[in-house]
Design a protein around this motif. Structure first.
Motif, PDB file in Angstrom:
ATOM      1  N   ALA A 143       0.868  -1.193   0.000  1.00 35.16           N
ATOM      2  CA  ALA A 143       0.000   0.000   0.000  1.00 35.16           C
ATOM      3  C   ALA A 143       0.894   1.229   0.000  1.00 35.16           C
ATOM      4  CB  ALA A 143      -0.917   0.005   1.220  1.00 35.16           C
ATOM      5  N   ILE A 144       0.319   2.348  -0.445  1.00 32.73           N
ATOM      6  CA  ILE A 144       0.995   3.635  -0.316  1.00 32.73           C
ATOM      7  C   ILE A 144       0.246   4.425   0.744  1.00 32.73           C
ATOM      8  CG2 ILE A 144       1.664   5.783  -1.476  1.00 32.73           C
ATOM      9  CD1 ILE A 144       3.081   3.467  -2.746  1.00 32.73           C
ATOM     10  N   GLN A 145       0.987   5.001   1.679  1.00 33.79           N
ATOM     11  CA  GLN A 145       0.349   5.825   2.705  1.00 33.79           C
ATOM     12  C   GLN A 145       0.929   7.232   2.676  1.00 33.79           C
ATOM     13  OE1 GLN A 145       0.658   3.960   6.566  1.00 33.79           O
ATOM     14  NE2 GLN A 145      -1.442   3.189   6.424  1.00 33.79           N
ATOM     15  N   LEU A 146       0.075   8.168   3.045  1.00 39.20           N
ATOM     16  CA  LEU A 146       0.522   9.538   3.254  1.00 39.20           C
ATOM     17  C   LEU A 146       0.677   9.707   4.768  1.00 39.20           C
ATOM     18  CD1 LEU A 146       0.893  12.311   1.706  1.00 39.20           C
ATOM     19  CD2 LEU A 146      -1.444  12.812   2.443  1.00 39.20           C
ATOM     20  N   ALA A 147       1.920   9.886   5.211  1.00 42.84           N
ATOM     21  CA  ALA A 147       2.167   9.943   6.653  1.00 42.84           C
ATOM     22  C   ALA A 147       2.002  11.367   7.179  1.00 42.84           C
ATOM     23  CB  ALA A 147       3.573   9.421   6.956  1.00 42.84           C
ATOM     24  N   ALA A 148       2.343  12.312   6.340  1.00 43.79           N
ATOM     25  CA  ALA A 148       2.162  13.734   6.677  1.00 43.79           C
ATOM     26  C   ALA A 148       1.904  14.436   5.357  1.00 43.79           C
ATOM     27  CB  ALA A 148       3.420  14.287   7.352  1.00 43.79           C
ATOM     28  N   PHE A 149       1.353  15.658   5.390  1.00 38.88           N
ATOM     29  CA  PHE A 149       1.016  16.328   4.128  1.00 38.88           C
ATOM     30  C   PHE A 149       2.279  16.666   3.352  1.00 38.88           C
ATOM     31  CE2 PHE A 149      -2.849  17.394   6.663  1.00 38.88           C
ATOM     32  CZ  PHE A 149      -3.690  16.553   5.951  1.00 38.88           C
ATOM     33  N   GLY A 150       2.222  16.517   2.049  1.00 38.23           N
ATOM     34  CA  GLY A 150       3.366  16.826   1.189  1.00 38.23           C
ATOM     35  C   GLY A 150       3.825  15.591   0.441  1.00 38.23           C
ATOM     36  N   LEU A 151       4.283  15.817  -0.775  1.00 39.93           N
ATOM     37  CA  LEU A 151       4.705  14.720  -1.657  1.00 39.93           C
ATOM     38  C   LEU A 151       5.818  13.866  -1.041  1.00 39.93           C
ATOM     39  CD1 LEU A 151       5.062  15.715  -5.418  1.00 39.93           C
ATOM     40  CD2 LEU A 151       3.501  14.099  -4.341  1.00 39.93           C
ATOM     41  N   ASP A 152       6.637  14.489  -0.178  1.00 38.25           N
ATOM     42  CA  ASP A 152       7.752  13.751   0.420  1.00 38.25           C
ATOM     43  C   ASP A 152       7.277  12.686   1.394  1.00 38.25           C
ATOM     44  OD1 ASP A 152       9.458  15.332  -0.996  1.00 38.25           O
ATOM     45  OD2 ASP A 152       9.782  16.755   0.645  1.00 38.25           O
ATOM     46  N   HIS A 153       6.008  12.753   1.753  1.00 38.56           N
ATOM     47  CA  HIS A 153       5.538  11.855   2.809  1.00 38.56           C
ATOM     48  C   HIS A 153       4.682  10.714   2.294  1.00 38.56           C
ATOM     49  CE1 HIS A 153       7.317  14.613   5.624  1.00 38.56           C
ATOM     50  NE2 HIS A 153       6.718  15.606   4.973  1.00 38.56           N
ATOM     51  N   LEU A 154       4.731  10.467   0.998  1.00 32.41           N
ATOM     52  CA  LEU A 154       4.105   9.268   0.432  1.00 32.41           C
ATOM     53  C   LEU A 154       5.076   8.113   0.635  1.00 32.41           C
ATOM     54  CD1 LEU A 154       2.791  10.726  -2.951  1.00 32.41           C
ATOM     55  CD2 LEU A 154       1.373   9.859  -1.073  1.00 32.41           C
ATOM     56  N   GLN A 155       4.642   7.067   1.311  1.00 30.88           N
ATOM     57  CA  GLN A 155       5.575   5.964   1.525  1.00 30.88           C
ATOM     58  C   GLN A 155       4.904   4.616   1.308  1.00 30.88           C
ATOM     59  OE1 GLN A 155       5.530   6.357   6.322  1.00 30.88           O
ATOM     60  NE2 GLN A 155       6.943   7.678   5.212  1.00 30.88           N
ATOM     61  N   VAL A 191      -9.535  14.887   7.500  1.00 28.60           N
ATOM     62  CA  VAL A 191      -8.751  13.714   7.102  1.00 28.60           C
ATOM     63  C   VAL A 191      -7.787  13.416   8.236  1.00 28.60           C
ATOM     64  CG1 VAL A 191      -6.872  13.000   5.562  1.00 28.60           C
ATOM     65  CG2 VAL A 191      -8.921  14.093   4.619  1.00 28.60           C
ATOM     66  N   SER A 192      -7.676  12.145   8.656  1.00 30.32           N
ATOM     67  CA  SER A 192      -6.674  11.820   9.679  1.00 30.32           C
ATOM     68  C   SER A 192      -5.562  10.972   9.062  1.00 30.32           C
ATOM     69  CB  SER A 192      -7.331  11.108  10.863  1.00 30.32           C
ATOM     70  OG  SER A 192      -8.033   9.973  10.442  1.00 30.32           O
ATOM     71  N   LEU A 193      -4.362  11.288   9.408  1.00 32.21           N
ATOM     72  CA  LEU A 193      -3.172  10.637   8.836  1.00 32.21           C
ATOM     73  C   LEU A 193      -2.695   9.512   9.755  1.00 32.21           C
ATOM     74  CD1 LEU A 193      -1.276  13.822   7.610  1.00 32.21           C
ATOM     75  CD2 LEU A 193      -2.846  12.334   6.356  1.00 32.21           C
ATOM     76  N   PRO A 194      -2.019   8.504   9.264  1.00 29.57           N
ATOM     77  CA  PRO A 194      -1.737   8.276   7.848  1.00 29.57           C
ATOM     78  C   PRO A 194      -2.983   7.824   7.111  1.00 29.57           C
ATOM     79  CG  PRO A 194      -1.031   6.384   9.110  1.00 29.57           C
ATOM     80  CD  PRO A 194      -1.534   7.395  10.102  1.00 29.57           C
ATOM     81  N   ILE A 195      -3.004   8.076   5.799  1.00 29.57           N
ATOM     82  CA  ILE A 195      -4.142   7.671   4.981  1.00 29.57           C
ATOM     83  C   ILE A 195      -3.630   7.117   3.645  1.00 29.57           C
ATOM     84  CG2 ILE A 195      -4.449   9.973   3.981  1.00 29.57           C
ATOM     85  CD1 ILE A 195      -7.514   9.353   4.009  1.00 29.57           C
ATOM     86  N   VAL A 196      -4.323   6.101   3.147  1.00 27.65           N
ATOM     87  CA  VAL A 196      -4.049   5.599   1.797  1.00 27.65           C
ATOM     88  C   VAL A 196      -4.684   6.583   0.826  1.00 27.65           C
ATOM     89  CG1 VAL A 196      -4.488   3.748   0.131  1.00 27.65           C
ATOM     90  CG2 VAL A 196      -3.972   3.191   2.523  1.00 27.65           C
ATOM     91  N   PRO A 197      -3.919   7.203  -0.070  1.00 28.52           N
ATOM     92  CA  PRO A 197      -4.505   8.237  -0.931  1.00 28.52           C
ATOM     93  C   PRO A 197      -5.112   7.667  -2.216  1.00 28.52           C
ATOM     94  CG  PRO A 197      -2.164   8.151  -1.319  1.00 28.52           C
ATOM     95  CD  PRO A 197      -2.465   7.071  -0.286  1.00 28.52           C
ATOM     96  N   VAL A 198      -5.700   8.553  -3.002  1.00 27.17           N
ATOM     97  CA  VAL A 198      -6.218   8.357  -4.367  1.00 27.17           C
ATOM     98  C   VAL A 198      -7.637   7.760  -4.349  1.00 27.17           C
ATOM     99  CG1 VAL A 198      -5.888   7.374  -6.665  1.00 27.17           C
ATOM    100  CG2 VAL A 198      -3.907   8.161  -5.345  1.00 27.17           C
ATOM    101  N   SER A 199      -8.530   8.448  -5.067  1.00 26.51           N
ATOM    102  CA  SER A 199      -9.952   8.087  -5.042  1.00 26.51           C
ATOM    103  C   SER A 199     -10.364   7.031  -6.061  1.00 26.51           C
ATOM    104  CB  SER A 199     -10.802   9.339  -5.296  1.00 26.51           C
ATOM    105  OG  SER A 199     -10.650  10.266  -4.264  1.00 26.51           O
ATOM    106  N   ASP A 200      -9.766   7.045  -7.234  1.00 27.53           N
ATOM    107  CA  ASP A 200     -10.286   6.217  -8.334  1.00 27.53           C
ATOM    108  C   ASP A 200      -9.428   4.992  -8.582  1.00 27.53           C
ATOM    109  OD1 ASP A 200     -12.237   8.096  -8.665  1.00 27.53           O
ATOM    110  OD2 ASP A 200     -11.585   8.796 -10.633  1.00 27.53           O
TER     111      ASP A 200
END
Lengths: 336, 336, 336, 336
Positions: free
Chosen positions: B3-15, B54-63
């Motif tokens: 999975a990809i998660q967003l840990a904090a806001f910003g592109l650097d935090h996609l992990q 929105v609460s982090l971390p979150i799995v992003p992308v809707s479609d």
């Protein structure tokens, strides 16, 4: 100028005469009529069954096309050289039909188009699509507009499906309009040959109703099990029960005619529980006609014409109309 | 599972992380997600501007799109092996949006699709068109439905005309849907090359807005002088005044976004005297989505995809999204 | 016969003159005009701001009422003795406004009603409600029809709620029509006294916008938290942002005027995410006018008239119109 | 808890039993049912004619009202103490009826309301209007919603007219809703006494159809000569021909039932030439029900109840239902 008049009811009483050329009034347009086409209504006039007060002799036939020769001083919509068709419901500009406009119909009680020159109010004419000949344009007013109005009232759109009962003028226009909207078309005929010709025009499914009198279930199956979104009901008494089988929940049945008899039997529970809409439709306003012309022009649609007759062959054209079996429209070319 | 998660806001935090596989509840469907696509909304989530809690971390992308692996006991709409897409407004089955459904959105605040396995309520999924791959199907939910809903709400039909502002995902879907309805499409772009590509897709007219900042008058001229029937307004602040120039009397402007700024200036007299309808549109209900899928299947429509990224390239995909200049959708192929 | 003419732009140039009595053409109706009422548009004509080509001198004022004296040979809609009002958009019978009809407006560029005798095409007149005096009937054409058209286009029905910005003619007609449909009415005013008078007319809630400049939230609260179904936006620039606060998800804002300035700021995200419809409205067709007259007759509605002036007091009437502060319509009684 | 069960088809097989109290699931609401009302459908269940698969024994009757006792963990729409009615089409939240929802009906095949405690999905219940008792509220779900849906689908508004065939529950709700919209109501009955009672409820015209079997022409005359805008067709076979006489050009006939026989004869030419819409209607979605409840609350509408029976008198209530002649609804008060 040459004209055809009906002196008494019956095919035997159509006669060619010579009439004086008319002159346009201030709101009128003088048109050189170059072609006509036949609708069942024209036969009803000739046969004496028309439900309107008609006084004889009368120039018959409602739908014609030609070229503007001259315009009255107050005319703003046309100029000499414009190519036009008649608009049979000659007062219905827009909105709902008004009682005061109801009887105003070209081809009975008002004079029809079987004459080489005629004057019409500028709102009793519509622009002809630029890419069509006068013979082609003459097939539009009643048949194409009725077909258009069914699809428009039913809000038929891409991915939906439409059922057509037969291959007469209205049905084939509906087939073409349905395809242009991205909808699927299912066609019924008693002739496999005509079904093939309908498929060549874009029909997705053809069903021979002579072989499958319970065609309602077949149509439903052919539309994914749910039923078609709209039925173009040109027949009536003999077909309505099967049409109700064929249509989906919340579906639409455009009730257009009574070729199969004046009265149909309506199975009420089916109408209620499936929430079907049966909508009586009889042409539409000039506003809708103009939207249809824009659609025909933008897509280059070519009307399907079964046969073209000469000015002197009106009787033969009527005989083919009443015999049935035509595929598309019957037209009259005044220059032939 | 990956999975990809967003840990904090910003592109650097996609992990990329490893999450436990979920199990479906009685009304739920377990889906193997095979592809995703990006919308501007996904960027707003990553960037922290999303207007939802929105609460982090979150799995992003809707479609997303994929294949059903297993269904809960009460599930009636799907079975294992069915190919599906997500339906981002996960509670909006039909009718008007209800306050109690408003916050329910896949890809924030609800978890998104960047995970190999996910469970969804059976009404948060839609059947994928049979002829599309998962990568293609994943491009549909938000962009195609928004475009569909504009044309549907505006009742666009054969012979009408539609104006598209640019060549992003929504605009190109609108172009394709307009053509399938028999309508004309006029496209704006600042790139002559993209205008050519839009014409190859069926656009009738292309206008380079960089060369003609007063494009409203040009559009009007290109639609016969009366103006277009509908504008797909994806930009807003920078374009609304010209869109109002371009639209016809009684015309329709689908207001979809605010790419050009949060506030637009509205010239009131023009809105009033030309009786224009400005309609805010943000996707639509599952019922409309299903009608769109039927249309896509019946016509074989193929979504326009600018570029496909691998599961590990989400950052690169977002960078292209925010750089602009794409022609159609940006997709992620989980198998690449 | 007596008439008022505007010889040059400006209130100082309204002058009473003596004009020859007109004679009706074949489609025309000769009317003895007995009363008139003022709309803001009349002031724009006098002041020289009207956006239409107007040639001076001109008889001003669009809305009038009176009695048919004589009809032309082709007139079918009226007979001597019928009581009528003018229909200001004198060519718009039904359907969508057509470009060829657009400039045809009684009271500029066509002559207005400040004359004791006038001839009109039979479709430029409407039957007056039987229970209304000529002074009352003269208040209907523009203001009542605009209010009617907002509620009709928004499909306002029993149990819904409507917001009215102020207590001018359009707002009070909208209040009355909303109540007749079983809808709730919320009224804004800067005068507590006027709010009381609005409540006496049936308003459910009155809000003093001078005390509560952020009235959007109050309106939302007063409509159960969800927001009103429709806003009758007569002001524009100063109010649109609050109107968007006040309206519900999928709600309707009828954009009618620009009393508060020519340009409004439109917060795009709110329009999009709440799926609001902003609909420009400027009167409607004769067909709608006739439906409105049927409604007024069936319910016995009495227009709210702020003050009645004599034929010689047109200047005073205009001064009150531009001063603002009136509650309902300003009328002119030709017999006073 | 007390319940009534149908052990075998026929009135003789209604029996009072003692059933265990149910417990709500996570999406469910436990309701103390306090009242019920009868519809013709309930009789079809008891009599064995219901067109749905029903397994016996079954608790009969579709419409009930009561108080929420407890809610499941996932319930967001209700809380203990809320007053509710059932919503008989228990899955139809909004939009078009879906095939997967079709069979889900409270009172057969799903258990009905003749039990003191019952659990329902939170979307199978609606808020009861605050001003109504449980006995009053129990009369709403099927009859009032059907009446509401006819007027809503026909867009009935102020100044229009509606024809009601008889004085049963649906007809009287339609009469009340028509009056609240500012429309005129014309009522048919074979009893002059009932016509008087209908007038006391607001009917404008009453016609004794036993005295005037050709009542179509009378209705047309009573609606100004043009015909009524809508007919609430609760009868069908015996009345449809006269209903078509009574309705105006472009008018609406809501086809609701088949009390007068399963098949009606449809005069096709009349449907076509007058462009009539016949619309099958069978209740509506929860979304429409909620709009109706808002309307009932805003206007303080009180349902017309013919007679109230005790819990043990269900048989007597059914006997009155099938005997006909009731004026309004038949209700059951569980506390009596």
């Amino acid at each position: 100028m040459r004209a055809i008049q009906l002196a008494a009811f019956g095919l035997d009483h159509l006669q060619q005469v010579d009439l004086p050329a008319p002159r346009p009034g201030p709101n009128e347009v003088l048109v050189r009529i170059e072609a006509a086409s036949l609708n069942f209504r024209d036969w009803m006039l000739v046969d004496g069954q028309l439900y309107r007060g008609v006084s004889l002799p009368i120039v018959p036939v409602s739908d014609g096309a030609g070229t503007v020769l001259e315009v009255g001083a107050a005319v703003t919509r046309f100029k000499p050289g414009d190519r036009v068709t008649t608009f049979y419901k000659s007062r219905w500009i827009a909105g709902a039909m008004r009682p005061e406009w109801e009887g105003a119909e070209i081809g009975g009680p008002e004079p029809g188009v079987m004459r080489e020159l005629a004057c019409f109010d500028q709102y009793s004419l519509a622009r002809a699509p630029a890419h069509l000949s006068s013979v082609q344009a003459a097939t539009l007013p009643i048949a194409a507009l009725t077909a258009w109005q069914v699809l428009e009232t039913a809000h038929i759109t891409t991915g939906q499906s439409v059922l057509l009962l037969g291959t007469g003028g209205v049905s084939l226009f509906a087939l073409q309009f349905a395809r242009l909207r991205g909808a699927r078309a299912i066609v019924l005929s008693s002739s496999d040959d005509k079904l093939e010709r309908a498929k060549a025009l874009g029909a997705d499914v053809g069903i021979n109703y002579a072989k499958y009198p319970q065609w309602g279930a077949l149509v439903r199956e052919a539309s994914g099990g749910a039923g078609v979104d709209a039925v173009v009901e040109t027949v009536g008494a003999a077909t309505l029960a099967q049409s109700l089988e064929a249509v989906r929940m919340h579906g639409f049945i455009g009730v257009l005619g009574w070729l199969g008899g004046m009265e149909a039997t309506l199975p009420l529970a089916k109408v209620v529980l499936r929430r079907v809409r049966l909508q009586g439709i009889s042409v539409a306003s000039l506003e809708e006609h103009e939207r249809m012309v824009a659609a025909i022009e933008a897509t280059g649609l070519a009307p399907v014409i079964d046969r073209v007759y000469g000015f002197g062959q009106l009787r033969e054209a009527f005989e083919r109309l009443t015999a049935g079996g035509h595929f598309g429209k019957l037209a009259v070319d005044f220059s032939a």
